[in-house]
Design a protein around this motif. Structure first.
Motif, short mmCIF file in Angstrom:
data_model
loop_
_atom_site.label_atom_id
_atom_site.label_comp_id
_atom_site.label_asym_id
_atom_site.label_seq_id
_atom_site.Cartn_x
_atom_site.Cartn_y
_atom_site.Cartn_z
N ASP A 40 1.02 -1.19 0.11
CA ASP A 40 0.24 -0.08 -0.03
C ASP A 40 0.76 1.24 -0.12
O ASP A 40 0.59 2.07 -0.70
CB ASP A 40 -0.86 -0.03 1.36
CG ASP A 40 -2.03 -0.95 1.06
OD1 ASP A 40 -2.45 -1.29 0.15
OD2 ASP A 40 -2.46 -1.48 2.18
N ALA A 53 2.63 1.76 -3.24
CA ALA A 53 1.64 2.10 -4.29
C ALA A 53 1.24 3.52 -4.04
O ALA A 53 0.93 4.29 -5.22
CB ALA A 53 0.39 0.98 -4.23
N GLN A 54 1.27 4.10 -2.94
CA GLN A 54 0.58 5.29 -2.68
C GLN A 54 1.84 6.46 -3.02
O GLN A 54 1.59 7.10 -3.66
CB GLN A 54 0.36 5.79 -1.18
CG GLN A 54 0.16 7.00 -0.80
CD GLN A 54 -1.03 7.34 -1.35
OE1 GLN A 54 -2.13 6.52 -1.51
NE2 GLN A 54 -1.63 8.60 -1.56
N GLU A 102 -1.76 -6.09 -17.88
CA GLU A 102 -2.75 -6.14 -16.64
C GLU A 102 -3.33 -7.56 -16.67
O GLU A 102 -3.40 -8.29 -17.78
CB GLU A 102 -3.85 -5.17 -17.07
CG GLU A 102 -3.39 -3.58 -17.16
CD GLU A 102 -4.57 -2.65 -17.49
OE1 GLU A 102 -5.44 -3.01 -18.30
OE2 GLU A 102 -4.45 -1.52 -17.06
N HIS A 136 1.13 9.12 -10.06
CA HIS A 136 -0.14 9.51 -9.49
C HIS A 136 -0.53 11.12 -10.28
O HIS A 136 -1.39 11.76 -9.70
CB HIS A 136 -0.19 9.79 -8.07
CG HIS A 136 -0.07 8.52 -7.10
ND1 HIS A 136 -1.08 7.76 -7.10
CD2 HIS A 136 1.01 7.95 -6.84
CE1 HIS A 136 -0.74 6.52 -6.60
NE2 HIS A 136 0.31 6.62 -6.14
N GLU A 173 -1.22 5.24 -12.32
CA GLU A 173 -0.73 4.71 -10.89
C GLU A 173 -1.21 3.18 -10.88
O GLU A 173 -1.84 2.72 -11.60
CB GLU A 173 -1.65 5.51 -10.08
CG GLU A 173 -3.23 5.35 -9.91
CD GLU A 173 -3.95 6.07 -9.30
OE1 GLU A 173 -4.40 5.62 -7.93
OE2 GLU A 173 -4.06 7.37 -9.35
N LEU A 174 -0.59 2.67 -10.06
CA LEU A 174 -0.94 1.09 -9.54
C LEU A 174 -1.27 0.68 -8.56
O LEU A 174 -0.84 1.42 -7.36
CB LEU A 174 0.67 0.34 -10.07
CG LEU A 174 1.24 0.64 -11.47
CD1 LEU A 174 2.39 -0.28 -11.42
CD2 LEU A 174 0.41 0.04 -12.40
N LYS A 175 -2.23 -0.35 -8.42
CA LYS A 175 -2.76 -0.40 -7.00
C LYS A 175 -1.53 -1.55 -6.37
O LYS A 175 -0.94 -2.21 -6.92
CB LYS A 175 -3.95 -1.27 -7.27
CG LYS A 175 -5.17 -0.28 -7.73
CD LYS A 175 -6.46 -1.05 -7.83
CE LYS A 175 -7.57 0.02 -8.49
NZ LYS A 175 -9.03 -0.56 -8.68
N PRO A 176 -1.91 -1.93 -5.28
CA PRO A 176 -0.85 -2.89 -4.35
C PRO A 176 -1.29 -4.41 -5.12
O PRO A 176 -2.21 -4.50 -5.39
CB PRO A 176 -1.49 -2.90 -2.95
CG PRO A 176 -2.13 -1.39 -2.73
CD PRO A 176 -2.94 -1.18 -4.06
N HIS A 208 2.50 -6.69 -10.34
CA HIS A 208 2.38 -6.38 -11.77
C HIS A 208 3.30 -6.64 -12.49
O HIS A 208 4.48 -7.04 -12.16
CB HIS A 208 2.40 -4.75 -11.82
CG HIS A 208 1.27 -3.98 -10.90
ND1 HIS A 208 -0.11 -3.85 -11.28
CD2 HIS A 208 1.51 -3.79 -9.53
CE1 HIS A 208 -0.60 -3.37 -10.11
NE2 HIS A 208 0.02 -3.25 -9.20
#
Length: 405
Positions: free
Chosen positions: A164, A167-168, A189, A219, A256-259, A262
């Motif tokens: 998290d 990712a932030q 993806e 972001h 941006e990527l989420k936790p 990838h």
């Protein structure tokens, strides 16, 4: 999947509406257009339709349509003026290496070596294996790098896992090749079926003594530069190409990527040999100042692109005016020269002396009298004493002194 045409720079002979080719509406989003293209391109890809010329033609048509509709500027031109606008601006060439024979591959490699921008598609085999989830994924922890060599039209897959906090903060994935290999950096993806669907791709570009490609998930809107067509345009018209240089700036679709994990890949894009590369993944938290500089420079480039669009109009007007006044300058100069020549001719006409024509055809305002003519050819004894004196001295110096010796 890559965008563009296959084997050539012109549109297919029988040109259907581009939206009709991809089976999408005119108000479709970029993502809808991309999804439609991927399905059709994979369906008609030459690797899956060997010996089927109809599928090959459909693949070209699908790829050509997507190359325009995926580009905001080209799509705007097509929506406004149709194919005529695209033909006026020209199109980039894109080829599929896996569908080239040996001779064509040699020519493609030669053109690439000479600096002619040739885009290449990703082989259907790689895309299909990724979609089926049958590829081998190697771990690439943040803050580390991995080096390798990937065969032509093959790919090495890497998994980058972020939490998290990471990712932030955002992450950056870059690949470089000190040997200046040609490669693609890909981002996939995860598909609902468990496979991987291609979402982003960056072609390596030469920067200094290396080739490199990077993806930035920070972001804020990050842009990629497509400068492949600018080299040819620069050779044809450097001034026009300059104003279009920043038009190749296009927003990346993923900012941006989420936790989670990838998937990235390095794809071998060399014509004959494996591509050597080093790939690394970094957390932007360790590059705060650099991230802020990137954000600011992206904003400056966007402002400059808008400035250039306005300045181009001003420049073309000034250039047209300059050409106009330059033409008038040359005309006025010729007129003045002619008037002065006429004036001189008239001045020389004011004379009572007859004119004679010289060997070169020019005229003289006077002629010499017979006495003057005879004096020119008179013998030396008619000369003055000074002249005779000089003549005798000349003869004295001409004595043969060697006899005296």
């Amino acid at each position: 999947m890559a965008s563009g045409k296959i084997e050539g720079t012109s549109a297919p002979a029988l040109r259907r509406d581009l939206y009709e080719v991809l089976s999408v509406s005119r108000d479709s989003s970029d993502q809808e257009i991309k999804t439609a293209y991927r399905k059709l391109a994979l369906k008609y890809h030459p690797d899956k339709n060997v010996g089927n010329p109809e599928a090959s033609e459909l693949f070209k048509e699908v790829a050509y349509s997507y190359s325009i509709l995926s580009d905001p500027e080209k799509r705007r031109q097509y929506d406004t003026a149709g194919f005529e606008a695209l033909e006026a601006n020209g199109m980039d060439m894109e080829i599929d290496l896996s569908n080239l024979g040996t001779v064509n591959t040699v020519f493609a490699a030669l053109f690439s070596k000479l600096g002619v921008p040739i885009k290449t598609t990703i082989s259907a085999t790689v895309l299909e294996e990724a979609l089926n989830g049958t590829v081998t994924v190697r771990p690439l922890p943040l803050g580390t790098s991995v080096s390798g060599k990937v065969d032509k039209q093959c790919a090495h897959f890497y998994g980058v896992t972020i939490n998290d906090e990471q990712a932030q903060a955002g992450i950056v994935v870059r690949a470089t090749s000190p040997s200046q290999s040609k490669f693609k950096l890909l981002y996939f993806e995860q598909d609902a079926s468990g496979g991987y669907d291609l979402a982003l791709q960056e072609d390596s570009e030469k920067t200094g003594k290396v080739t490199s490609a990077g993806m930035y998930f920070l972001h804020f809107q990050v842009y990629k530069m497509d400068s492949s067509g600018n080299m040819l345009a620069m050779a044809k018209d450097p001034e026009a190409a300059f104003f279009k240089r920043l038009e190749g700036l296009q927003p990346c679709e993923v900012s941006e990527l989420k936790p989670g994990t990838h998937i990235f890949a390095c794809y071998g894009d060399n014509f004959f040999k494996p591509a050597a590369y080093t790939i690394e993944a970094m957390c932007a938290r360790s590059f705060v100042d650099t991230t802020e500089k990137l954000k600011e420079i992206e904003a400056q480039i966007l402002r400059k692109r808008n400035d250039l669009r306005e300045f181009e109009i001003e420049y073309k007007k000034a250039l047209a005016h300059f050409q106009e006044v330059t033409n008038r300058y040359n005309q006025e100069k010729q007129i003045v020269d002619d008037l002065l020549k006429q004036r001189d001719s008239i001045h020389f006409s004011f004379t009572t002396e007859p004119t004679v024509t010289s060997v070169g055809g020019s005229t003289s305002g006077s002629c010499k009298s017979p006495d003057e003519e005879n004096s020119i050819g008179s013998p030396i004894e008619d000369s003055t004493p000074d002249v005779r004196d000089k003549s005798s001295k000349k003869k004295w110096f001409n004595l043969n002194l060697s006899k005296k010796a």
